[in-house]
Design an enzyme around this catalytic site. Structure first.
Site, PDB file in Angstrom:
ATOM      1  N   ASN A 158     -25.575  -5.718   5.586  1.00 54.11           N
ATOM      2  CA  ASN A 158     -26.788  -4.711   4.956  1.00 54.11           C
ATOM      3  C   ASN A 158     -27.474  -3.967   6.310  1.00 54.11           C
ATOM      4  OD1 ASN A 158     -29.276  -3.558   3.533  1.00 54.11           O
ATOM      5  ND2 ASN A 158     -30.103  -4.955   4.905  1.00 54.11           N
TER       6      ASN A 158
ATOM      7  N   SER B 196     -23.987   4.098   2.124  1.00 52.88           N
ATOM      8  CA  SER B 196     -25.245   5.006   1.742  1.00 52.88           C
ATOM      9  C   SER B 196     -24.735   6.054   1.005  1.00 52.88           C
ATOM     10  CB  SER B 196     -25.901   5.571   3.156  1.00 52.88           C
ATOM     11  OG  SER B 196     -26.708   6.639   2.904  1.00 52.88           O
TER      12      SER B 196
ATOM     13  N   TYR C 111     -25.157   8.590  11.606  1.00 53.82           N
ATOM     14  CA  TYR C 111     -25.316   7.473  10.548  1.00 53.82           C
ATOM     15  C   TYR C 111     -24.345   7.983   9.393  1.00 53.82           C
ATOM     16  CZ  TYR C 111     -27.934   5.095   6.803  1.00 53.82           C
ATOM     17  OH  TYR C 111     -28.380   4.519   5.680  1.00 53.82           O
TER      18      TYR C 111
ATOM     19  N   SER D  97     -20.805   6.773  10.044  1.00 59.33           N
ATOM     20  CA  SER D  97     -20.554   5.527  10.283  1.00 59.33           C
ATOM     21  C   SER D  97     -20.361   4.922   8.756  1.00 59.33           C
ATOM     22  CB  SER D  97     -21.644   4.689  11.012  1.00 59.33           C
ATOM     23  OG  SER D  97     -22.990   4.999  10.330  1.00 59.33           O
ATOM     24  N   LYS D  98     -21.517   5.637   8.009  1.00 62.50           N
ATOM     25  CA  LYS D  98     -21.629   4.899   6.537  1.00 62.50           C
ATOM     26  C   LYS D  98     -20.303   5.385   5.738  1.00 62.50           C
ATOM     27  CE  LYS D  98     -25.392   2.570   6.481  1.00 62.50           C
ATOM     28  NZ  LYS D  98     -25.279   0.989   6.340  1.00 62.50           N
TER      29      LYS D  98
END
Length: 240
Positions: free
Chosen positions: A80, A132, A145, A148-149
């Site tokens: 997480n 995400s 971000y 990477s998600k």
């Protein structure tokens, strides 16, 4: 007693997931960087311990992994932990790119890699990666971000193919805008004005809660014939 390992467990979705799993009778191992936050979460739950580990530190990951593989009761791993910097890509420093990929992707991959032999040996286990909705439908100022998600989603599905023959399930949950400390970079509580502003972006008219995402994580951790799935829990924002 079945045990769950949860990273980024000191606040937000991680803390809510810890509370849910504890209510279901799991023993818990909480992992994070902030000792004070981990102590606070662990102090309110039964059969809960915590470990300090920065997922940007491969040596710390290896050390913790070597320790945890001795626990034969671990049945669930929830990856997480995550960080975000909201900035135009042209202004984003290399250090920030590396920090986000190391925390959001490389750290979880290395940590999972350390625990996989244990799962494979006993031919059971569930891994839930917290990606995400930005990994599916990115927005501006989130290059590192979102990337990477998105990579985490692909890794989830690839690992599901490899782990399936060992009866180890690997799934991902993709939250939308959730009222967690990451929303304000851990600097302050979200304001009522921001809550309303973000809420209007969702077809359901509000931001999500950590507990709602935790419910999705709980489902994926127990669904016996579900692997390689990407469960979007975002109030519909990825549809807009």
């Amino acid at each position: 007693m079945k045990t769950a390992v949860i990273t980024g467990a000191g606040s937000g979705i991680g803390a809510a997931t810890a509370a849910l799993f504890s209510s279901q009778g799991f023993a818990l191992i909480l992992v994070g960087r902030n000792k004070t936050n981990l102590q606070k979460v662990a102090g309110g739950l039964k059969n809960t311990t915590f470990e300090i580990c920065d997922l940007k530190d491969s040596h710390a990951i290896a050390t913790l992994g070597d320790k945890l593989v001795q626990n034969k009761n671990i049945e669930v791993l929830v990856n997480n932990a995550g960080i975000i910097e909201r900035k135009d890509f042209i202004q984003t420093q290399e250090s920030s790119l590396r920090d986000q990929f190391e925390t959001n992707l490389f750290g979880p991959m290395l940590f999972t890699q350390k625990l996989l032999p244990m799962f494979y040996k006993k031919r059971s286990g569930a891994i839930v990666n917290v990606s995400s909705s930005l990994g599916i439908r990115p927005i501006a100022k989130t290059s590192a971000y979102s990337s990477s998600k998105a990579a985490m989603i692909n890794w989830t599905q690839t690992l599901a193919l490899e782990a399936g023959p060992y009866n180890v399930r690997v799934n991902a949950v993709c939250p939308g805008i959730v009222e967690t400390p990451i929303l304000t970079n851990h600097e302050r509580e979200i304001s009522d004005e921001e809550r309303k502003m973000y809420g209007k972006l969702h077809p359901l008219g509000r931001v999500g809660t950590p507990a709602e995402v935790a419910q999705a994580i709980g489902y994926l951790s127990t669904a016996p014939w579900t692997t390689g799935s990407v469960l979007v829990v975002d109030g519909g924002i990825s549809l807009t």
